[in-house]
Motif scaffolding. Structure first.
Motif, PDB file in Angstrom:
ATOM      1  N   ILE A 115       0.685  -1.269  -0.108  1.00  0.00           N
ATOM      2  CA  ILE A 115       0.349   0.179  -0.632  1.00  0.00           C
ATOM      3  C   ILE A 115       1.101   1.015  -0.419  1.00  0.00           C
ATOM      4  CG2 ILE A 115      -1.828   1.540   0.954  1.00  0.00           C
ATOM      5  CD1 ILE A 115      -2.809  -1.128   2.115  1.00  0.00           C
ATOM      6  N   ASP A 116       1.841   1.087   0.537  1.00  0.00           N
ATOM      7  CA  ASP A 116       2.668   2.738   1.037  1.00  0.00           C
ATOM      8  C   ASP A 116       3.232   2.454  -0.689  1.00  0.00           C
ATOM      9  OD1 ASP A 116       2.414   3.092   4.001  1.00  0.00           O
ATOM     10  OD2 ASP A 116       4.308   2.121   4.671  1.00  0.00           O
ATOM     11  N   SER A 117       4.024   1.690  -0.826  1.00  0.00           N
ATOM     12  CA  SER A 117       4.532   1.900  -2.726  1.00  0.00           C
ATOM     13  C   SER A 117       3.877   2.747  -3.498  1.00  0.00           C
ATOM     14  CB  SER A 117       4.602  -0.050  -2.834  1.00  0.00           C
ATOM     15  OG  SER A 117       6.027  -0.147  -3.205  1.00  0.00           O
ATOM     16  N   VAL A 118       2.604   1.695  -3.873  1.00  0.00           N
ATOM     17  CA  VAL A 118       1.414   2.248  -4.492  1.00  0.00           C
ATOM     18  C   VAL A 118       0.843   3.424  -4.095  1.00  0.00           C
ATOM     19  CG1 VAL A 118      -1.215   2.357  -5.045  1.00  0.00           C
ATOM     20  CG2 VAL A 118       0.054   0.324  -4.645  1.00  0.00           C
ATOM     21  N   TYR A 119       1.282   4.032  -2.584  1.00  0.00           N
ATOM     22  CA  TYR A 119       0.922   5.929  -2.296  1.00  0.00           C
ATOM     23  C   TYR A 119       1.872   6.492  -2.980  1.00  0.00           C
ATOM     24  CZ  TYR A 119       0.462   9.728   0.961  1.00  0.00           C
ATOM     25  OH  TYR A 119       1.716  11.115   1.412  1.00  0.00           O
ATOM     26  N   ARG A 120       3.134   6.357  -2.541  1.00  0.00           N
ATOM     27  CA  ARG A 120       4.002   6.851  -3.706  1.00  0.00           C
ATOM     28  C   ARG A 120       4.518   6.638  -4.825  1.00  0.00           C
ATOM     29  NH1 ARG A 120       9.558   3.328  -1.913  1.00  0.00           N
ATOM     30  NH2 ARG A 120      10.676   5.327  -2.899  1.00  0.00           N
ATOM     31  N   GLY A 121       4.061   5.789  -5.145  1.00  0.00           N
ATOM     32  CA  GLY A 121       3.749   5.558  -6.708  1.00  0.00           C
ATOM     33  C   GLY A 121       2.790   6.771  -7.565  1.00  0.00           C
ATOM     34  N   VAL A 122       1.833   6.792  -6.345  1.00  0.00           N
ATOM     35  CA  VAL A 122       1.001   8.209  -6.853  1.00  0.00           C
ATOM     36  C   VAL A 122       1.750   9.487  -7.113  1.00  0.00           C
ATOM     37  CG1 VAL A 122      -1.009   8.527  -5.919  1.00  0.00           C
ATOM     38  CG2 VAL A 122      -1.667   6.314  -5.779  1.00  0.00           C
ATOM     39  N   ALA A 174      11.604  11.263  -5.535  1.00  0.00           N
ATOM     40  CA  ALA A 174      12.523  12.298  -5.266  1.00  0.00           C
ATOM     41  C   ALA A 174      13.269  12.553  -3.537  1.00  0.00           C
ATOM     42  CB  ALA A 174      11.439  13.384  -5.815  1.00  0.00           C
ATOM     43  N   GLU A 175      11.944  11.807  -2.906  1.00  0.00           N
ATOM     44  CA  GLU A 175      12.688  12.354  -0.954  1.00  0.00           C
ATOM     45  C   GLU A 175      13.802  11.446  -1.154  1.00  0.00           C
ATOM     46  OE1 GLU A 175       9.882   9.803  -1.059  1.00  0.00           O
ATOM     47  OE2 GLU A 175       9.147  10.399  -2.370  1.00  0.00           O
ATOM     48  N   ASN A 176      14.024  10.255  -1.283  1.00  0.00           N
ATOM     49  CA  ASN A 176      14.411   9.949  -0.822  1.00  0.00           C
ATOM     50  C   ASN A 176      15.809   9.340  -2.465  1.00  0.00           C
ATOM     51  OD1 ASN A 176      13.236   7.651  -1.413  1.00  0.00           O
ATOM     52  ND2 ASN A 176      12.738   6.714   0.572  1.00  0.00           N
ATOM     53  N   GLY A 177      15.384   9.027  -3.013  1.00  0.00           N
ATOM     54  CA  GLY A 177      16.068   8.880  -4.087  1.00  0.00           C
ATOM     55  C   GLY A 177      15.828   7.458  -4.486  1.00  0.00           C
ATOM     56  N   ASP A 178      15.273   6.802  -3.422  1.00  0.00           N
ATOM     57  CA  ASP A 178      14.858   5.036  -4.060  1.00  0.00           C
ATOM     58  C   ASP A 178      14.196   5.253  -5.138  1.00  0.00           C
ATOM     59  OD1 ASP A 178      16.025   4.613  -1.581  1.00  0.00           O
ATOM     60  OD2 ASP A 178      13.910   4.099  -0.259  1.00  0.00           O
ATOM     61  N   SER A 179      14.412   3.926  -5.900  1.00  0.00           N
ATOM     62  CA  SER A 179      13.634   3.384  -7.287  1.00  0.00           C
ATOM     63  C   SER A 179      12.129   3.341  -5.955  1.00  0.00           C
ATOM     64  CB  SER A 179      14.254   1.867  -6.929  1.00  0.00           C
ATOM     65  OG  SER A 179      15.230   1.904  -7.897  1.00  0.00           O
ATOM     66  N   LEU A 180      11.109   3.293  -7.304  1.00  0.00           N
ATOM     67  CA  LEU A 180       9.854   3.149  -6.473  1.00  0.00           C
ATOM     68  C   LEU A 180       9.718   1.570  -7.593  1.00  0.00           C
ATOM     69  CD1 LEU A 180       7.906   5.825  -8.719  1.00  0.00           C
ATOM     70  CD2 LEU A 180       7.894   5.024  -5.852  1.00  0.00           C
ATOM     71  N   ASP A 181       8.919   1.102  -7.002  1.00  0.00           N
ATOM     72  CA  ASP A 181       8.633  -0.770  -7.253  1.00  0.00           C
ATOM     73  C   ASP A 181       7.755  -0.660  -8.574  1.00  0.00           C
ATOM     74  OD1 ASP A 181       6.754  -3.239  -7.281  1.00  0.00           O
ATOM     75  OD2 ASP A 181       7.540  -3.425  -5.649  1.00  0.00           O
ATOM     76  N   PRO A 182       7.585  -1.767  -9.771  1.00  0.00           N
ATOM     77  CA  PRO A 182       7.672  -1.290 -11.210  1.00  0.00           C
ATOM     78  C   PRO A 182       6.582  -1.730 -10.900  1.00  0.00           C
ATOM     79  CG  PRO A 182       9.872  -2.404 -10.959  1.00  0.00           C
ATOM     80  CD  PRO A 182       9.838  -2.653  -9.699  1.00  0.00           C
ATOM     81  N   GLY A 183       6.037  -2.839 -10.264  1.00  0.00           N
ATOM     82  CA  GLY A 183       4.265  -3.253 -10.186  1.00  0.00           C
ATOM     83  C   GLY A 183       3.609  -1.920  -9.551  1.00  0.00           C
ATOM     84  N   ALA A 184       4.246  -1.809  -8.388  1.00  0.00           N
ATOM     85  CA  ALA A 184       3.504  -0.964  -7.517  1.00  0.00           C
ATOM     86  C   ALA A 184       3.117   0.652  -8.690  1.00  0.00           C
ATOM     87  CB  ALA A 184       3.766  -0.520  -6.321  1.00  0.00           C
ATOM     88  N   TYR A 185       4.238   1.004  -9.040  1.00  0.00           N
ATOM     89  CA  TYR A 185       3.902   2.034 -10.161  1.00  0.00           C
ATOM     90  C   TYR A 185       3.012   2.087 -11.092  1.00  0.00           C
ATOM     91  CZ  TYR A 185       5.151   5.852 -13.253  1.00  0.00           C
ATOM     92  OH  TYR A 185       6.087   6.618 -14.344  1.00  0.00           O
ATOM     93  N   SER A 186       2.836   0.404 -11.952  1.00  0.00           N
ATOM     94  CA  SER A 186       2.017   0.292 -12.828  1.00  0.00           C
ATOM     95  C   SER A 186       0.935   0.169 -12.315  1.00  0.00           C
ATOM     96  CB  SER A 186       2.443  -0.494 -13.534  1.00  0.00           C
ATOM     97  OG  SER A 186       1.631  -1.405 -14.036  1.00  0.00           O
ATOM     98  N   ALA A 187       0.712  -0.124 -10.531  1.00  0.00           N
ATOM     99  CA  ALA A 187      -0.438  -0.269 -10.373  1.00  0.00           C
ATOM    100  C   ALA A 187      -0.946   0.976  -9.997  1.00  0.00           C
ATOM    101  CB  ALA A 187      -0.167  -1.424  -9.435  1.00  0.00           C
ATOM    102  N   ALA A 188      -0.477   2.053  -9.910  1.00  0.00           N
ATOM    103  CA  ALA A 188      -0.598   3.269  -9.272  1.00  0.00           C
ATOM    104  C   ALA A 188      -1.002   3.992  -9.902  1.00  0.00           C
ATOM    105  CB  ALA A 188       0.605   4.382  -8.623  1.00  0.00           C
ATOM    106  N   LEU A 189      -0.662   3.256 -11.736  1.00  0.00           N
ATOM    107  CA  LEU A 189      -0.726   4.604 -13.040  1.00  0.00           C
ATOM    108  C   LEU A 189      -1.731   4.419 -13.356  1.00  0.00           C
ATOM    109  CD1 LEU A 189       0.510   6.548 -14.743  1.00  0.00           C
ATOM    110  CD2 LEU A 189       1.360   4.659 -15.785  1.00  0.00           C
TER     111      LEU A 189
END
Ligand code: SF4
Length: 388
Positions: free
Chosen positions: A64-71, A93-108
């Motif tokens: 849920i947090d990964s999707v939140y960051r993705g959004v 942007a905030e900490n330089g971590d890569s976003l989880d690809p699955g969560a990013y695409s779900a967020a999109l």
């Protein structure tokens, strides 16, 4: 069955399960369990050869947090650049971590769908501890306070064992719609198909969901009784639903792909599948027998013969019956063309036969594949397997 959580499991990233109801096409999918803890229904191909497991609560929270960051990142990028690439995953942007690809695409896709609803996966999410589910739901609502609807599949057998207090707590935490695979109200059919639940438990569970203040969606499977139990299936299913009065009754016609247990019975002749004509007669009897209810009937599945067989009870009952009666009154040749046109995607309703171009395409398919009223059900069986 004792269900143990795998407390040593390492987080492997955002997960999504294989299916969701058609009505949840725009929902964010949050996977709380994997697969089906029952997995014995003879008609069900979805979780064959898989093992059930409960995901650690912390992993779901991480998803849920990964999707939140993705959004957050997508919305920021859209504000700054005006567009967002579906393939290039930016760095948070905030900490330089890569976003989880699955969560990013779900967020999109969730953003594109309006971010209004969430579907909790997989087949029976209410099997986890009520307290854990409440925590997950609360976290979801904290991260995304604008969510209007959170829904889940659940088995009647599981719901019947949850206390009213716990079910109410789950409702208050945000779960406001439950989809139950009722399939049939006939004890004969439920036993024959190893559904693992009887009519009384279905009714008990349905009434509990409504008492908890959740919307209730019950799936019904036309054809599940086969030729032998078609009438009983229609009458008993209508009786169960009359006693529950769910918000939605959703039709999902039986199909028998090679991978399901029922296929052996079908092949050896122990299970005689209804033709489309018999299925229409069964649906007619079913709708005729639905009385004293106020919910919606929905026909939102590609396998169904009439996609427009929808309406609210009691006011639309006659309109729905007229659709089926019109089909039954057609000549065998016209019925055959409709069946083919429907399964090839040229028709979604009987009225589409009035469109000369669509009609010509369906007639052409009949000629091209040698489909006649005598072999149409056989050919359609093969076609339907593709959509399961
Ligand atoms: S309970 Fe649902 S998901 Fe599980 S086997 Fe039966 S139909 Fe399939």
């Amino acid at each position: 069955m004792t269900l143990k959580k795998n407390t040593t499991e390492k987080y492997q990233g955002f997960e999504q399960g294989p299916i969701r109801p058609p009505s949840e096409a725009h929902s964010l999918l949050v996977r709380v369990t994997r697969n089906c803890p029952w997995n014995r229904c003879t008609f069900c191909p979805v979780y064959k050869d898989t093992r059930f497991s409960i995901r650690p609560k912390d992993h779901v929270i991480k998803d849920i947090d990964s999707v939140y960051r993705g959004v957050e990142v997508i919305q920021k990028t859209a504000r700054e650049k005006g567009n967002v690439s579906p393939t290039e995953i930016p760095i948070a942007a905030e900490n330089g971590d890569s976003l989880d690809p699955g969560a990013y695409s779900a967020a999109l896709s969730w953003i594109r769908g309006g971010m209004r609803s969430v579907f909790i996966q997989d087949a029976n999410s209410l099997i986890i501890k009520p307290g854990d589910l409440v925590e997950i739901l609360v976290h979801l609502k904290t991260r995304f306070p604008w969510i209007e609807r959170i829904t889940s599949y659940a088995r009647s057998h599981t719901i019947a064992r949850i206390s009213d207090v716990n079910l109410k707590a789950i409702r208050n935490a945000g779960l406001n719609r439950i989809h139950i695979g009722l399939e049939s109200g006939s004890d004969t059919v439920l036993k024959m198909t190893r559904k693992g639940v009887n009519k009384e438990t279905h009714i008990k569970a349905g009434l509990k969901v409504k008492r908890a203040g959740m919307e209730l969606s019950e799936y019904v499977m036309p054809g599940l009784g086969g030729k032998a139990h078609s009438k009983e299936h229609a009458l008993e299913t209508a009786d169960a639903l009359n006693r529950i009065d769910p918000d939605f009754i959703r039709l999902r016609t039986l199909a028998i792909p090679n991978s399901v247990t029922l296929y052996d019975d079908f092949e050896t002749g122990r299970f005689e599948k209804c033709t489309d004509l018999m299925m229409a007669e069964e649906i007619l009897l079913f709708i005729e027998s639905l009385n004293g209810i106020t919910g919606m009937l929905k026909s939102d599945h590609i396998l169904n013969l009439f996609q427009n067989l929808e309406g609210r009870f009691p006011e639309d009952k006659k309109k729905m019956l007229d659709i089926v009666r019109r089909f039954l009154a057609m000549t065998p040749d016209r019925q055959c063309v409709y069946q083919v046109g429907r399964r090839f995607g040229y028709f979604s309703r009987l009225g589409d036969m009035d469109n000369p171009r669509r009609l010509e395409r369906a007639e052409k398919a009949c000629r091209q594949f040698g489909i006649t009223p005598e072999n149409v059900d056989e050919v359609i069986d093969e076609l339907m397997k593709r959509f399961i």
